[in-house]
Design a protein around this motif. Structure first.
Motif, PDB file in Angstrom:
ATOM      1  N   GLN A   1      15.799  15.307 -52.592  1.00  0.00           N
ATOM      2  CA  GLN A   1      16.212  15.153 -53.992  1.00  0.00           C
ATOM      3  C   GLN A   1      15.257  15.695 -55.151  1.00  0.00           C
ATOM      4  O   GLN A   1      15.590  16.035 -56.300  1.00  0.00           O
ATOM      5  N   LEU A   2      14.022  16.014 -54.752  1.00  0.00           N
ATOM      6  CA  LEU A   2      12.907  16.017 -55.543  1.00  0.00           C
ATOM      7  C   LEU A   2      13.354  17.486 -56.576  1.00  0.00           C
ATOM      8  O   LEU A   2      13.395  17.290 -57.807  1.00  0.00           O
ATOM      9  N   PHE A   3      13.691  18.594 -55.928  1.00  0.00           N
ATOM     10  CA  PHE A   3      14.021  20.035 -56.750  1.00  0.00           C
ATOM     11  C   PHE A   3      15.386  19.933 -57.166  1.00  0.00           C
ATOM     12  O   PHE A   3      15.708  20.623 -57.924  1.00  0.00           O
ATOM     13  N   ASN A   4      16.256  18.780 -57.066  1.00  0.00           N
ATOM     14  CA  ASN A   4      17.409  18.677 -57.816  1.00  0.00           C
ATOM     15  C   ASN A   4      17.306  18.040 -59.147  1.00  0.00           C
ATOM     16  O   ASN A   4      18.263  18.041 -59.804  1.00  0.00           O
ATOM     17  N   HIS A   5      16.015  17.328 -59.559  1.00  0.00           N
ATOM     18  CA  HIS A   5      15.993  16.557 -60.753  1.00  0.00           C
ATOM     19  C   HIS A   5      15.922  17.748 -61.840  1.00  0.00           C
ATOM     20  O   HIS A   5      15.161  18.673 -61.641  1.00  0.00           O
ATOM     21  N   PRO A   6      16.682  17.431 -62.868  1.00  0.00           N
ATOM     22  CA  PRO A   6      16.411  18.507 -63.986  1.00  0.00           C
ATOM     23  C   PRO A   6      15.048  18.646 -64.674  1.00  0.00           C
ATOM     24  O   PRO A   6      14.592  19.880 -65.023  1.00  0.00           O
ATOM     25  N   GLU A   7      14.142  17.559 -64.612  1.00  0.00           N
ATOM     26  CA  GLU A   7      12.936  17.714 -64.947  1.00  0.00           C
ATOM     27  C   GLU A   7      11.966  18.551 -64.245  1.00  0.00           C
ATOM     28  O   GLU A   7      11.276  19.447 -64.643  1.00  0.00           O
ATOM     29  N   VAL A   8      12.395  18.582 -62.870  1.00  0.00           N
ATOM     30  CA  VAL A   8      11.558  19.206 -61.895  1.00  0.00           C
ATOM     31  C   VAL A   8      12.064  20.907 -61.954  1.00  0.00           C
ATOM     32  O   VAL A   8      11.571  21.784 -61.870  1.00  0.00           O
ATOM     33  N   ALA A   9      13.519  20.998 -61.998  1.00  0.00           N
ATOM     34  CA  ALA A   9      14.091  22.345 -61.899  1.00  0.00           C
ATOM     35  C   ALA A   9      13.476  23.353 -63.191  1.00  0.00           C
ATOM     36  O   ALA A   9      13.345  24.539 -62.953  1.00  0.00           O
ATOM     37  N   ALA A  10      13.231  22.579 -64.298  1.00  0.00           N
ATOM     38  CA  ALA A  10      12.881  23.194 -65.407  1.00  0.00           C
ATOM     39  C   ALA A  10      11.348  23.677 -65.246  1.00  0.00           C
ATOM     40  O   ALA A  10      10.811  24.480 -65.965  1.00  0.00           O
ATOM     41  N   LYS A  11      10.530  23.271 -64.146  1.00  0.00           N
ATOM     42  CA  LYS A  11       8.966  23.260 -64.281  1.00  0.00           C
ATOM     43  C   LYS A  11       8.677  24.104 -63.137  1.00  0.00           C
ATOM     44  O   LYS A  11       7.451  24.443 -62.641  1.00  0.00           O
ATOM     45  N   GLN A  12       9.622  24.393 -62.128  1.00  0.00           N
ATOM     46  CA  GLN A  12       9.163  24.846 -60.774  1.00  0.00           C
ATOM     47  C   GLN A  12       9.112  26.374 -60.437  1.00  0.00           C
ATOM     48  O   GLN A  12       8.524  26.704 -59.369  1.00  0.00           O
ATOM     49  N   ALA A  13       9.400  27.148 -61.475  1.00  0.00           N
ATOM     50  CA  ALA A  13       9.124  28.501 -61.310  1.00  0.00           C
ATOM     51  C   ALA A  13       7.786  28.795 -61.244  1.00  0.00           C
ATOM     52  O   ALA A  13       6.874  28.662 -61.824  1.00  0.00           O
ATOM     53  N   ILE A  14       7.505  29.830 -60.211  1.00  0.00           N
ATOM     54  CA  ILE A  14       6.170  30.258 -59.944  1.00  0.00           C
ATOM     55  C   ILE A  14       5.696  31.348 -61.002  1.00  0.00           C
ATOM     56  O   ILE A  14       4.500  31.309 -61.302  1.00  0.00           O
ATOM     57  N   LEU A  15       6.444  32.003 -61.728  1.00  0.00           N
ATOM     58  CA  LEU A  15       6.164  33.037 -62.659  1.00  0.00           C
ATOM     59  C   LEU A  15       6.732  32.459 -63.913  1.00  0.00           C
ATOM     60  O   LEU A  15       8.086  31.941 -63.937  1.00  0.00           O
ATOM     61  N   PRO A  16       6.339  32.772 -64.952  1.00  0.00           N
ATOM     62  CA  PRO A  16       6.787  32.416 -66.308  1.00  0.00           C
ATOM     63  C   PRO A  16       7.941  33.294 -66.693  1.00  0.00           C
ATOM     64  O   PRO A  16       8.066  34.420 -66.071  1.00  0.00           O
ATOM     65  N   PRO A  17       8.967  32.965 -67.479  1.00  0.00           N
ATOM     66  CA  PRO A  17       9.948  33.895 -68.043  1.00  0.00           C
ATOM     67  C   PRO A  17       9.344  35.251 -68.515  1.00  0.00           C
ATOM     68  O   PRO A  17       8.621  35.259 -69.404  1.00  0.00           O
ATOM     69  N   TRP A  18       9.970  36.356 -68.352  1.00  0.00           N
ATOM     70  CA  TRP A  18       9.321  37.612 -68.822  1.00  0.00           C
ATOM     71  C   TRP A  18      10.212  37.989 -70.279  1.00  0.00           C
ATOM     72  O   TRP A  18      11.101  38.427 -70.226  1.00  0.00           O
ATOM     73  N   ASP A  19       9.766  36.922 -71.052  1.00  0.00           N
ATOM     74  CA  ASP A  19      10.557  36.857 -72.320  1.00  0.00           C
ATOM     75  C   ASP A  19       9.708  37.043 -73.563  1.00  0.00           C
ATOM     76  O   ASP A  19       8.836  36.340 -73.921  1.00  0.00           O
ATOM     77  N   TRP A  20      10.021  38.133 -74.367  1.00  0.00           N
ATOM     78  CA  TRP A  20       9.291  38.511 -75.513  1.00  0.00           C
ATOM     79  C   TRP A  20       9.925  38.241 -76.839  1.00  0.00           C
ATOM     80  O   TRP A  20       9.508  38.634 -77.709  1.00  0.00           O
ATOM     81  N   SER A  21      11.003  37.570 -76.663  1.00  0.00           N
ATOM     82  CA  SER A  21      12.002  37.568 -77.665  1.00  0.00           C
ATOM     83  C   SER A  21      11.572  36.571 -78.816  1.00  0.00           C
ATOM     84  O   SER A  21      11.845  36.850 -80.126  1.00  0.00           O
ATOM     85  N   THR A  22      10.587  35.421 -78.622  1.00  0.00           N
ATOM     86  CA  THR A  22      10.113  34.468 -79.442  1.00  0.00           C
ATOM     87  C   THR A  22       8.770  34.612 -79.463  1.00  0.00           C
ATOM     88  O   THR A  22       8.221  34.704 -78.432  1.00  0.00           O
ATOM     89  N   GLU A  23       8.104  34.269 -80.424  1.00  0.00           N
ATOM     90  CA  GLU A  23       6.656  33.857 -80.664  1.00  0.00           C
ATOM     91  C   GLU A  23       6.065  32.784 -79.547  1.00  0.00           C
ATOM     92  O   GLU A  23       5.500  33.099 -78.761  1.00  0.00           O
ATOM     93  N   GLU A  24       6.973  31.766 -79.365  1.00  0.00           N
ATOM     94  CA  GLU A  24       6.843  30.811 -78.272  1.00  0.00           C
ATOM     95  C   GLU A  24       6.693  31.572 -76.948  1.00  0.00           C
ATOM     96  O   GLU A  24       5.732  31.080 -76.181  1.00  0.00           O
ATOM     97  N   SER A  25       7.940  32.122 -76.543  1.00  0.00           N
ATOM     98  CA  SER A  25       7.741  32.802 -75.149  1.00  0.00           C
ATOM     99  C   SER A  25       6.763  33.888 -74.970  1.00  0.00           C
ATOM    100  O   SER A  25       6.228  33.946 -73.742  1.00  0.00           O
ATOM    101  N   ARG A  26       6.565  34.481 -76.124  1.00  0.00           N
ATOM    102  CA  ARG A  26       5.296  35.498 -75.915  1.00  0.00           C
ATOM    103  C   ARG A  26       4.079  34.838 -75.616  1.00  0.00           C
ATOM    104  O   ARG A  26       3.258  35.423 -74.786  1.00  0.00           O
TER     105      ARG A  26
END
Length: 598
Positions: A214-239
């Protein structure tokens, strides 16, 4: 206190074994400083490699990983995963050279590579700077994690943790020297690994988590489990997230920042292990084993605990409510790791706590022995003009060990989280890394280069620390590296190179290859002093092996992660990459050995 009699028996047994090893090693260690600090330079690569893994296990590392995962997701670990590149550079371009140098400490290198009073000055200054100040900061970060674990698991105060844990490490390091450190590292490594896997298993059994499935089904975990950060340059925060978490560590940090255990060009306790190896091959093997285990084997149990903690204690306020007696100044996301350990049953709780004690003792004892070696060999001995006897040097080493431990305890009171210490060390070391690489491969580097790099990095770090600015963390890192590099490079080009006699002597001993020394090799040949090089030291071959090593270890690291996430196809593909790269690396070594024999 959460411990039962069985737990206490397990912990007492670990402490007893540690002390007994120290006592057993004491007679050999007291013979001379070479035995005390390097165990006579006759240690096997596998022993030294495991010792390095145990040393970097540390009590603060699980807390640091937990804080990174909770605040930046699994991808936040690129802050230290990127140092694999540094490690592979050390394995394939520097391990042989360090062992070949025959120095007692990496700071003694200065009087091989440089000439005159400037060489002695930089050696003695760095002995104090690294042995006391920098080393004290490292151990304080380790101790702050131990304080939190001691409070959560044992109900100990700060003073009690520092007294009991520090005293154990102090006895081991002071009495038994380097041999005791390495032997206990190997024993404690098994305990530490068992404890970390047990901690992960019991963390996912937390009632709020509901088991591994069940660990990886929790929304808190799903939002944090990516090994690479999003390749997103659209906002200052994402950059800022992308630059801070991934791009700066991979593009700049790994070669430009001097960080303990991941020093560009090798150094510190990494160099101490290479120098203690019985020969160059064992030196290479030790560092390779360390990097493989450090990056591929160890991270995921810590990451699993960190992800589980997001379910059990989603916010800092949850941790504060769970542990109301904790000093508010010590409250941080790293507290979530010991908080999750409270779920383990009797017996296993003792094993886990013993593993953390093992990690603490291993790290602190190594840092104490390493720091004392600097003060003894690189400050006191030059100060006496080399007149100090072996017995005097051993006594100075032991006294210095006690002084460093006291300094560490004082610093630990003021730090708040493991991440705070990590960031502080990165900022102070920013921009100095390249000079430590180039001094082996470019004749133009001189003693002034290193003095300028040290002073420049501290001044730049102080500027960003104590002035108001709007720069993002990655921008601070980039500016720090750029300004510090400009300072030492300018100082290098404006001052004279080392005299030919010093450079020729260095080349005869170390025999580095590459275009950076061609002019000096040519001058030596013209004067009738031709110097032969070793084909195993080829820079091109070293860089190829470095790339293969990186592919093998990252492949294994991410294959394990994807397997845990249930992404079987990706896990298999990454495992194939790891096996193929590792096989190619092994073939290159066999062919290299055949060339040398031929």
């Amino acid at each position: 206190m959460l411990l039962e009699t069985l737990d206490l028996v397990i912990i007492a047994a670990v402490i007893a074994v540690t002390v007994l090893v120290g006592l057993w090693s004491s007679r050999q260690a007291g013979k001379n400083p070479d035995q005390y600090f390097l165990s006579g330079r006759g240690m096997s690569g596998w022993l030294l490699g495991i010792s390095l893994v145990a040393t970097t296990f540390s009590t603060d590392t699980p807390g640091l990983v937990t804080e990174l995962v909770r605040t930046q997701g699994v991808a936040g670990n690129w802050a230290w995963w990127a140092f694999l590149l540094t490690g592979m550079l050390t394995v394939f371009l520097f391990a042989r050279l360090w062992r070949r140098s025959g120095v007692a400490t990496d700071l003694e290198f200065y009087e091989l590579r440089y000439h005159g009073p400037a060489a002695r000055l930089v050696r003695m200054f760095r002995a104090l700077y690294l042995g006391l100040v920098f080393n004290g900061l490292v151990m304080a970060g380790v101790s702050i994690a131990a304080i939190k674990i001691g409070h959560v698991m044992l109900g100990f105060s700060t003073t009690e943790v520092l007294l009991y844990g520090g005293l154990t490490a102090l006895i081991l390091s002071t009495i038994g020297g380097f041999r005791a450190v390495v032997l206990t590292d190997c024993l404690l490594f098994g305990v530490a690994m068992a404890g970390s896997f047990a901690a992960a298993y019991f963390a996912v059994q937390h009632p709020a988590v509901g088991g591994f499935g069940q660990l990886f089904n929790h929304p808190e975990v799903a939002a944090k489990q990516a090994i690479l950060p999003p390749w997103d340059w659209s906002t200052e925060e994402s950059r800022n997230l992308l630059m801070t978490v991934l791009l700066m560590p991979l593009l700049v940090q790994w070669w430009s920042v001097w960080y303990p255990g991941a020093e560009p060009g090798g150094g510190g306790y990494m160099a101490q292990r290479m120098l203690a190896a019985k020969n160059e091959n064992h030196s290479v093997g030790a560092v390779m084993l360390f990097n493989a285990a450090h990056y591929a084997l160890r991270p995921w149990p810590w990451i699993v605990v960190a992800l589980a903690s997001l379910v059990a204690y989603p916010e800092l306020a949850d941790l504060e409510r769970a542990f109301p007696d904790l000093d508010p100044a010590k409250l941080g996301h790293d507290l979530a790791y010991p908080a999750m350990l409270t779920q383990a049953p009797t017996g296993w709780r003792g094993v886990i706590l013993a593993s953390l004690l093992s990690a603490y003792v291993s790290t602190i004892s190594t840092q104490l022995n390493w720091g004392a070696s600097y003060i003894t060999y690189d400050f006191y001995k030059p100060l006496t003009g080399g007149a100090a006897s072996d017995k005097q040097l051993v006594v100075v080493g032991r006294v210095t060990t006690v002084v460093i431990m006291v300094l560490t305890s004082l610093l630990a009171v003021y730090l708040q989280t493991a991440r705070q210490g990590f960031d502080l060390l990165l900022s102070v070391g920013a921009g100095t890394g390249l000079v430590f690489v180039l001094r082996w491969y470019w004749w133009r580097i001189n003693a002034v280069s290193e003095i300028a790099a040290m002073i420049g990095s501290v001044l730049v770090a102080a500027f960003f620390q104590f002035t108001k600015h709007d720069f993002a963390p990655w921008q601070v890192m980039g500016l720090s590296v750029g300004v510090t590099t400009l300072i030492w490079l300018t100082a290098t080009l404006l001052t004279r190179p080392e005299p030919d006699a010093t450079l020729f002597s260095f080349l005869r001993l170390i025999r580095p290859r590459g275009p950076g020394w061609k002019r000096v090799y040519d001058r030596a040949a013209a004067e009738g002093h031709a110097i032969e090089t070793d084909p195993r030291d080829s820079i091109r071959l070293g860089l190829l092996r470095m790339a293969l090593g990186i592919a093998a270890i990252y492949g294994a690291l991410f294959a394990i992660g994807k397997a845990l996430y249930g992404e079987s196809a990706t896990a298999v593909a990454l495992a194939v990459v790891a096996v193929v790269a590792g096989g190619a690396l092994a073939v290159s070594f066999r062919r290299g050995a055949a060339v040398v024999r031929g």
